[in-house]
Design an enzyme around this catalytic site. Structure first.
Site, PDB file in Angstrom:
ATOM      1  NE  ARG A  26      -4.229  -1.715   1.809  1.00  0.00           N
ATOM      2  CZ  ARG A  26      -5.081  -2.187   2.690  1.00  0.00           C
ATOM      3  NH1 ARG A  26      -4.847  -2.050   3.978  1.00  0.00           N
ATOM      4  NH2 ARG A  26      -6.184  -2.778   2.297  1.00  0.00           N
ATOM      5  CE  LYS A  40     -21.310 -14.245   7.435  1.00  0.00           C
ATOM      6  NZ  LYS A  40     -21.268 -13.273   8.538  1.00  0.00           N
ATOM      7  N   GLY A  73      -9.567  -8.349   0.250  1.00  0.00           N
ATOM      8  CA  GLY A  73      -8.431  -8.392   1.156  1.00  0.00           C
ATOM      9  C   GLY A  73      -7.692  -9.719   1.115  1.00  0.00           C
ATOM     10  N   GLY A 101     -13.122  -3.813   0.523  1.00  0.00           N
ATOM     11  CA  GLY A 101     -14.506  -3.380   0.713  1.00  0.00           C
ATOM     12  C   GLY A 101     -14.932  -2.352  -0.327  1.00  0.00           C
TER      13      GLY A 101
HETATM   14  P1  ADP Z   1     -11.856 -11.597   0.591  1.00  0.00           P
HETATM   15  O1  ADP Z   1     -11.172 -10.882   1.760  1.00  0.00           O
HETATM   16  O2  ADP Z   1     -10.884 -11.941  -0.487  1.00  0.00           O
HETATM   17  O3  ADP Z   1     -13.056 -10.857   0.115  1.00  0.00           O
HETATM   18  P2  ADP Z   1     -13.371 -13.286   2.394  1.00  0.00           P
HETATM   19  O4  ADP Z   1     -13.009 -12.398   3.532  1.00  0.00           O
HETATM   20  O5  ADP Z   1     -14.772 -13.310   1.933  1.00  0.00           O
HETATM   21  O6  ADP Z   1     -12.374 -13.014   1.140  1.00  0.00           O
HETATM   22  O7  ADP Z   1     -13.032 -14.803   2.779  1.00  0.00           O
HETATM   23  C1  ADP Z   1     -11.760 -15.232   3.139  1.00  0.00           C
HETATM   24  C2  ADP Z   1     -11.790 -16.208   4.278  1.00  0.00           C
HETATM   25  O8  ADP Z   1     -12.634 -17.314   3.976  1.00  0.00           O
HETATM   26  C3  ADP Z   1     -10.417 -16.785   4.532  1.00  0.00           C
HETATM   27  O9  ADP Z   1     -10.051 -16.508   5.859  1.00  0.00           O
HETATM   28  C4  ADP Z   1     -10.578 -18.284   4.301  1.00  0.00           C
HETATM   29  O10 ADP Z   1      -9.850 -19.074   5.210  1.00  0.00           O
HETATM   30  C5  ADP Z   1     -12.057 -18.475   4.509  1.00  0.00           C
HETATM   31  N1  ADP Z   1     -12.542 -19.677   3.812  1.00  0.00           N
HETATM   32  C6  ADP Z   1     -12.594 -19.896   2.501  1.00  0.00           C
HETATM   33  N2  ADP Z   1     -13.081 -21.108   2.220  1.00  0.00           N
HETATM   34  C7  ADP Z   1     -13.343 -21.690   3.407  1.00  0.00           C
HETATM   35  C8  ADP Z   1     -13.896 -22.962   3.796  1.00  0.00           C
HETATM   36  N3  ADP Z   1     -14.240 -23.865   2.884  1.00  0.00           N
HETATM   37  N4  ADP Z   1     -14.064 -23.179   5.106  1.00  0.00           N
HETATM   38  C9  ADP Z   1     -13.708 -22.262   6.029  1.00  0.00           C
HETATM   39  N5  ADP Z   1     -13.184 -21.057   5.727  1.00  0.00           N
HETATM   40  C10 ADP Z   1     -13.020 -20.771   4.441  1.00  0.00           C
HETATM   41 MG    MG Z   2     -11.637 -10.842   3.869  1.00  0.00          MG
END
Ligand code: ADP
Ligand code: MG
Length: 390
Positions: A35, A196, A349, A372
């Site tokens: 960053r 989620k 992230g 975000g």
């Molecule tokens: P981003 O930050 O890229 O938008 P998210 O915050 O939505 O991604 O999700 C990332 C998290 O989801 C990570 O900490 C990862 O470990 C968790 N994750 C992904 N797949 C699984 C799974 N099958 N079971 C549990 N945790 C998961």
């Molecule tokens: Mg995340």
């Protein structure tokens, strides 16, 4: 949105630059300087134009003036990167800070302390915005990662300074993501994973109308499987997410995009580095087991679709990639995105961290610095920090 090209003369003027120096620290050292590096082109351009720079950023979420969240390490790192004189202010605003800002020479930099040391920051307090505005003649916002928040340093102060513009990073982020939404080269493939469905439902719905293919991975696939009546064992799968997944499946039936779900998985009895990871050829997760990654057949299929795309957008890891036994799917997708001949955009992230960690950051067209903010832009929301630069 006004840009640096529209900013006008800044020679000898104090320019307040909102940067995103919200970097990970370990024992007072910056462990990932992405960053800070991303802000350097704007900083260098303003220095070349003779500006005297006052830099403002947040770092973490301090409840009070926590010394571990000082911007001192970031300021020191910036001095190394630019080989310029950088002073750290003793506070965010106040008499002493004003005196330091007034004393700045052309091309010199003053880094204000963590703006969230001031409780007024996240409340967009007019008094704090006014105190920040007193430090500068012009305002430049280059903190895309904070653009979805209406805070004193992103919105309040911008409204008080007539000579204002987006920095180069913010401009590139907004332009790249807007092009992806408004005029993407087809076929467009969106790879959506992460934890989620509720975090991503608006993004899924947007891409249902925009993309040719949506590839779902991560824990997010389990609410979809549950909605289809499959067993998900003890996988991450909340009831609210199941109804959202049901809604998305219904929308997908008549949509432009084809929504694809994993065909095989990696499962274990618990989420731990020493858990025994087992391949599952299929998606029916037995009782007591949890799905923690996509399987090799799915990885191969997703990599193929990514390679065939003209534009790829990726958000969200394919599994619990922080733990080695469940990292293969995320690695395969990251490598496919890095090797893809099309335009590739990664936002989020954890997905950005995965690309970074694999050393593939240079091989994607655009790695968004704002998780975000990128998602909100894709959802179609106006970003307050961007609106304030009009
Ligand atoms: P981003 O930050 O890229 O938008 P998210 O915050 O939505 O991604 O999700 C990332 C998290 O989801 C990570 O900490 C990862 O470990 C968790 N994750 C992904 N797949 C699984 C799974 N099958 N079971 C549990 N945790 C998961
Ligand atoms: Mg995340």
């Amino acid at each position: 949105m006004r840009t640096l090209a529209d900013l006008g003369d800044v020679d000898g003027k104090r320019v307040l630059v909102r940067v995103d120096f919200n970097v990970p620290l370990d024992d007072g050292r910056v462990t990932d300087d992405t960053r800070i590096r991303a802000a350097v082109p704007t900083i260098e351009e303003l220095r070349r134009r003779g500006a005297r720079l006052v830099l403002v950023s947040h770092l973490g979420r301090p409840k009070e003036r926590e010394p571990e969240l000082s911007l001192r390490p970031a300021a020191a790192h910036l001095a190394e990167l630019t080989e310029a004189k950088v002073t750290l202010a003793p506070a965010v605003v106040g008499e002493d800070v004003r005196a330091l800002a007034d004393r700045l020479g052309r091309g010199e930099m003053l880094v204000l302390e963590n703006v969230r040391y001031e409780p007024g920051e996240t409340k967009n307090d007019p008094a704090l915005a006014a105190a920040l505005a007193e430090l500068a003649d012009a305002y430049v916002d280059d903190a895309f990662g904070a653009a979805h928040r209406a805070h004193a340093s992103t919105v309040g102060v911008a409204e008080l300074i007539e000579q204002r513009a987006a920095g180069l990073l913010l401009e590139r982020e907004v332009m790249t993501l807007s092009k992806l939404l408004e005029d993407p080269e087809q076929p467009l493939v969106a790879v959506l994973g992460g934890a989620k469905v509720s975090d991503k439902i608006a993004v899924i719905e947007r891409f249902l109308a925009l993309a040719d293919t949506i590839l779902i991975g991560g824990a997010m696939c389990f609410p979809f499987f549950a909605a289809q009546g499959h067993g998900v064992g003890s996988s991450l799968c909340e009831a609210d997410d199941v109804s959202l997944a049901e809604r998305a499946l219904q929308a997908a039936a008549g949509a432009r995009a084809r929504l694809e779900l994993p065909r095989d998985l990696v499962i274990a009895d618990r989420l731990a580095a020493d858990a025994r990871a087992q391949p599952l050829d299929g998606i029916e997760v037995p009782e007591g087991m949890m799905g923690l990654d996509i399987g090799p057949r799915t990885s191969e299929r997703y990599a193929q679709a990514i390679g065939d795309a003209a534009t790829v957008f990726w958000n969200g890891p394919m599994g619990a990639f922080e733990l080695e036994p469940f990292a293969a799917g995320t690695r395969a997708v990251a490598e496919a995105v890095a090797s893809a001949p099309g335009t590739t955009v990664v936002g989020g992230g954890d997905s950005a961290a995965a690309v970074q960690g694999l050393g593939l950051a240079d091989r994607v067209t655009h790695l968004s610095t704002g998780g975000g903010a990128a998602l909100e832009l894709i959802e179609g929301k106006a970003l307050p920090g961007v609106e304030a630069l009009k």
